[in-house]
Design a protein around this motif. Structure first.
Motif, PDB file in Angstrom:
ATOM      1  N   LEU A  87       0.826  -1.202   0.000  1.00  0.00           N
ATOM      2  CA  LEU A  87       0.000   0.000   0.000  1.00  0.00           C
ATOM      3  C   LEU A  87       0.864   1.257   0.000  1.00  0.00           C
ATOM      4  N   ASN A  88       0.351   2.301  -0.598  1.00  0.00           N
ATOM      5  CA  ASN A  88       1.038   3.588  -0.591  1.00  0.00           C
ATOM      6  C   ASN A  88       0.571   4.434   0.590  1.00  0.00           C
ATOM      7  N   THR A  89       1.518   5.029   1.309  1.00  0.00           N
ATOM      8  CA  THR A  89       1.186   5.953   2.397  1.00  0.00           C
ATOM      9  C   THR A  89       1.569   7.390   2.053  1.00  0.00           C
ATOM     10  N   GLY A  90       2.204   7.589   0.898  1.00  0.00           N
ATOM     11  CA  GLY A  90       2.645   8.925   0.512  1.00  0.00           C
ATOM     12  C   GLY A  90       1.474   9.820   0.133  1.00  0.00           C
TER      13      GLY A  90
ATOM     14  N   GLN B 211      -8.900  -4.243   8.012  1.00  0.00           N
ATOM     15  CA  GLN B 211      -9.761  -5.248   7.362  1.00  0.00           C
ATOM     16  C   GLN B 211      -8.937  -6.218   6.513  1.00  0.00           C
ATOM     17  N   ILE B 212      -7.863  -5.718   5.933  1.00  0.00           N
ATOM     18  CA  ILE B 212      -7.005  -6.592   5.121  1.00  0.00           C
ATOM     19  C   ILE B 212      -6.246  -7.573   6.004  1.00  0.00           C
ATOM     20  N   THR B 213      -5.693  -7.097   7.098  1.00  0.00           N
ATOM     21  CA  THR B 213      -4.971  -7.998   8.005  1.00  0.00           C
ATOM     22  C   THR B 213      -5.920  -9.030   8.615  1.00  0.00           C
ATOM     23  N   ASP B 214      -7.185  -8.662   8.795  1.00  0.00           N
ATOM     24  CA  ASP B 214      -8.173  -9.610   9.308  1.00  0.00           C
ATOM     25  C   ASP B 214      -8.392 -10.772   8.345  1.00  0.00           C
ATOM     26  N   LEU B 215      -8.087 -10.554   7.068  1.00  0.00           N
ATOM     27  CA  LEU B 215      -8.203 -11.613   6.062  1.00  0.00           C
ATOM     28  C   LEU B 215      -6.991 -12.548   6.078  1.00  0.00           C
ATOM     29  N   GLY B 216      -5.985 -12.202   6.872  1.00  0.00           N
ATOM     30  CA  GLY B 216      -4.774 -13.015   6.927  1.00  0.00           C
ATOM     31  C   GLY B 216      -3.736 -12.610   5.898  1.00  0.00           C
ATOM     32  N   ILE B 217      -3.937 -11.466   5.258  1.00  0.00           N
ATOM     33  CA  ILE B 217      -2.978 -10.957   4.266  1.00  0.00           C
ATOM     34  C   ILE B 217      -2.080  -9.928   4.944  1.00  0.00           C
ATOM     35  N   LYS B 218      -0.772 -10.083   4.756  1.00  0.00           N
ATOM     36  CA  LYS B 218       0.186  -9.178   5.374  1.00  0.00           C
ATOM     37  C   LYS B 218       0.264  -7.873   4.586  1.00  0.00           C
ATOM     38  N   VAL B 219       0.438  -6.781   5.302  1.00  0.00           N
ATOM     39  CA  VAL B 219       0.471  -5.459   4.679  1.00  0.00           C
ATOM     40  C   VAL B 219       1.865  -4.864   4.778  1.00  0.00           C
ATOM     41  N   MET B 220       2.362  -4.371   3.654  1.00  0.00           N
ATOM     42  CA  MET B 220       3.585  -3.571   3.620  1.00  0.00           C
ATOM     43  C   MET B 220       3.192  -2.208   3.091  1.00  0.00           C
ATOM     44  N   ALA B 221       3.526  -1.157   3.837  1.00  0.00           N
ATOM     45  CA  ALA B 221       3.102   0.183   3.443  1.00  0.00           C
ATOM     46  C   ALA B 221       4.279   1.143   3.486  1.00  0.00           C
ATOM     47  N   ALA B 222       4.329   2.050   2.509  1.00  0.00           N
ATOM     48  CA  ALA B 222       5.403   3.033   2.435  1.00  0.00           C
ATOM     49  C   ALA B 222       4.990   4.143   1.484  1.00  0.00           C
ATOM     50  N   ASP B 223       5.745   5.229   1.527  1.00  0.00           N
ATOM     51  CA  ASP B 223       5.556   6.310   0.556  1.00  0.00           C
ATOM     52  C   ASP B 223       6.109   5.826  -0.779  1.00  0.00           C
ATOM     53  N   LEU B 224       5.228   5.587  -1.724  1.00  0.00           N
ATOM     54  CA  LEU B 224       5.622   5.017  -3.009  1.00  0.00           C
ATOM     55  C   LEU B 224       5.326   5.940  -4.189  1.00  0.00           C
ATOM     56  N   VAL B 225       4.894   7.158  -3.914  1.00  0.00           N
ATOM     57  CA  VAL B 225       4.479   8.068  -4.979  1.00  0.00           C
ATOM     58  C   VAL B 225       5.696   8.671  -5.685  1.00  0.00           C
TER      59      VAL B 225
ATOM     60  N   GLU C  11     -10.937  13.465 -13.656  1.00  0.00           N
ATOM     61  CA  GLU C  11     -11.159  12.078 -14.067  1.00  0.00           C
ATOM     62  C   GLU C  11     -11.997  11.316 -13.035  1.00  0.00           C
ATOM     63  N   LYS C  12     -12.482  12.042 -12.040  1.00  0.00           N
ATOM     64  CA  LYS C  12     -13.275  11.455 -10.949  1.00  0.00           C
ATOM     65  C   LYS C  12     -12.506  10.348 -10.228  1.00  0.00           C
ATOM     66  N   ALA C  13     -11.211  10.563 -10.066  1.00  0.00           N
ATOM     67  CA  ALA C  13     -10.351   9.598  -9.377  1.00  0.00           C
ATOM     68  C   ALA C  13      -9.894  10.176  -8.042  1.00  0.00           C
ATOM     69  N   VAL C  14      -9.803   9.304  -7.039  1.00  0.00           N
ATOM     70  CA  VAL C  14      -9.374   9.714  -5.699  1.00  0.00           C
ATOM     71  C   VAL C  14      -8.349   8.700  -5.187  1.00  0.00           C
ATOM     72  N   PRO C  15      -7.551   9.089  -4.174  1.00  0.00           N
ATOM     73  CA  PRO C  15      -6.600   8.118  -3.612  1.00  0.00           C
ATOM     74  C   PRO C  15      -7.316   6.881  -3.065  1.00  0.00           C
ATOM     75  N   VAL C  16      -6.706   5.712  -3.261  1.00  0.00           N
ATOM     76  CA  VAL C  16      -7.284   4.458  -2.773  1.00  0.00           C
ATOM     77  C   VAL C  16      -7.095   4.375  -1.256  1.00  0.00           C
ATOM     78  N   ALA C  17      -8.202   4.249  -0.520  1.00  0.00           N
ATOM     79  CA  ALA C  17      -8.130   4.114   0.939  1.00  0.00           C
ATOM     80  C   ALA C  17      -7.505   2.770   1.295  1.00  0.00           C
ATOM     81  N   ASP C  18      -6.718   2.743   2.393  1.00  0.00           N
ATOM     82  CA  ASP C  18      -5.883   1.562   2.643  1.00  0.00           C
ATOM     83  C   ASP C  18      -6.608   0.363   3.259  1.00  0.00           C
ATOM     84  N   SER C  19      -7.665   0.536   4.049  1.00  0.00           N
ATOM     85  CA  SER C  19      -8.404  -0.578   4.682  1.00  0.00           C
ATOM     86  C   SER C  19      -7.469  -1.504   5.450  1.00  0.00           C
ATOM     87  N   TYR C  20      -6.488  -0.955   6.105  1.00  0.00           N
ATOM     88  CA  TYR C  20      -5.394  -1.740   6.700  1.00  0.00           C
ATOM     89  C   TYR C  20      -5.899  -2.868   7.595  1.00  0.00           C
TER      90      TYR C  20
END
Length: 326
Positions: free
Chosen positions: A255-258, A282-296, A271-280
């Protein structure tokens, strides 16, 4: 699965600009790269060549070849040159035409890609998801059936289900081999419905991903995309992918945090586009590991920075190296 102390074997799956950006960063870390690229594009130069000559759309393949080229040379610029005028040739990309010519000379598209790869000194391999002539089709939330990638993008309703026609399309054997031998399999970034999922719909691909001992990574987009993922969170992206696979195929999400400056946000508002919210959580509750950083990136568009993205991917890969090799 190889012992990847030096150069891990990485397979990336997708299409469009996102895949090219990713490859530019990863090629600095390993030459053991395989890009599996969607071939359902029907717009621009690729779409014209496909409609007129019945060839697989070469655009995304071309972009990946240039992204993996050893150096930024004049030849790279030649491959990306787009003709601005000339009856019949205006709008065509020279790289697309060269891939077409090489296909006619060698007799098949895969051989053409290999020959062009040598010309560009490509660091890795580029493989079309399938050699079958497939068309992307979607059932929309309003019940309409829309055919063709461009038409799907432009249709003013949300996508309910997307599929390939014909559904029984075969993968290139090298794809399945690369997936089974990989140390890491990466999906995204890129258009969810038109760049990533079409690859997963090719026969045998998701089962090969599930069987592979590789660490499996999904890279969330930085911005939503009008006509595909309006108002989607990172969790929404994951849930859509899960709808198309029988077994879990994602271990990590990146995930991007930048932050994105006001000037770029204003541009995307058109373009009616907005930053994607991270849902941190809820994702970890699915058993998926999250790596987040400023990636912009520092460009005028809110794309991933190739080097930042490659660095965090390599961190995930080496964190999952066999204990004795760390």
């Amino acid at each position: 699965m190889s012992f990847y102390t030096d150069e891990p074997k990485i397979v990336v799956i997708g299409g469009g600009t996102g895949l090219s950006v990713l490859l530019k960063g990863l090629k600095k870390h390993t030459s053991q790269l395989t890009a599996v690229v969607t071939v359902s594009d029907d717009g621009g130069s690729s779409g014209r060549l496909r409609a007129e000559l019945g060839i697989l759309p070469p655009g995304d393949i071309r972009n990946c070849l240039v992204a993996l080229a050893e150096t930024e040379t004049l030849m790279d610029k030649v491959f990306q040159h787009r003709f601005a005028q000339g009856s019949g040739i205006a709008g065509h990309n020279l790289g697309n035409l060269l891939l077409l010519a090489m296909t006619e000379i060698t007799g098949d598209f895969v051989s053409a890609i290999k020959e062009v790869s040598e010309v560009l000194a490509v660091r890795g391999k580029v493989i079309p998801a399938t050699l079958d002539q497939v068309v992307l089709e979607a059932r929309m939330k309003d019940g309409a059936i829309v055919t063709g990638e461009t038409a799907i993008r432009n249709y003013n309703h949300k996508i309910e289900k997307i599929y390939l026609v014909p559904e029984a399309c075969r993968p290139v054997p090298d794809t399945l081999n690369a997936l089974l031998e990989a140390d890491a399999i990466i999906m995204g970034p890129g258009s969810l419905y038109t760049s990533i999922i079409p690859n997963l719909l090719v026969e045998g691909v998701t089962s090969a991903i599930a069987r592979s001992k590789a660490v499996k990574i999904y890279i969330s987009n930085i911005m939503t995309e009008q006509g595909e993922t309006d108002d989607f969170t990172a969790l929404d992206h994951l849930r859509v992918i899960m709808d198309y696979v029988a077994e879990p195929i994602i271990d990590y999400i990146i995930l991007n945090t930048g932050s994105i400056d006001e000037l770029r946000l204003k541009r995307y508002q058109e373009e009616k586009a907005v930053p994607v919210a991270d849902s941190y959580q809820q994702i970890t509750d699915l058993g998926i590991k999250v790596m987040a950083a400023d990636l912009v990136s520092n460009t005028e568009v809110a794309w991933h920075d190739p080097d930042k993205l490659a660095n965090i991917i390599m961190q995930v890969i080496y964190d999952n190296q066999p204990e004795g090799l760390k």
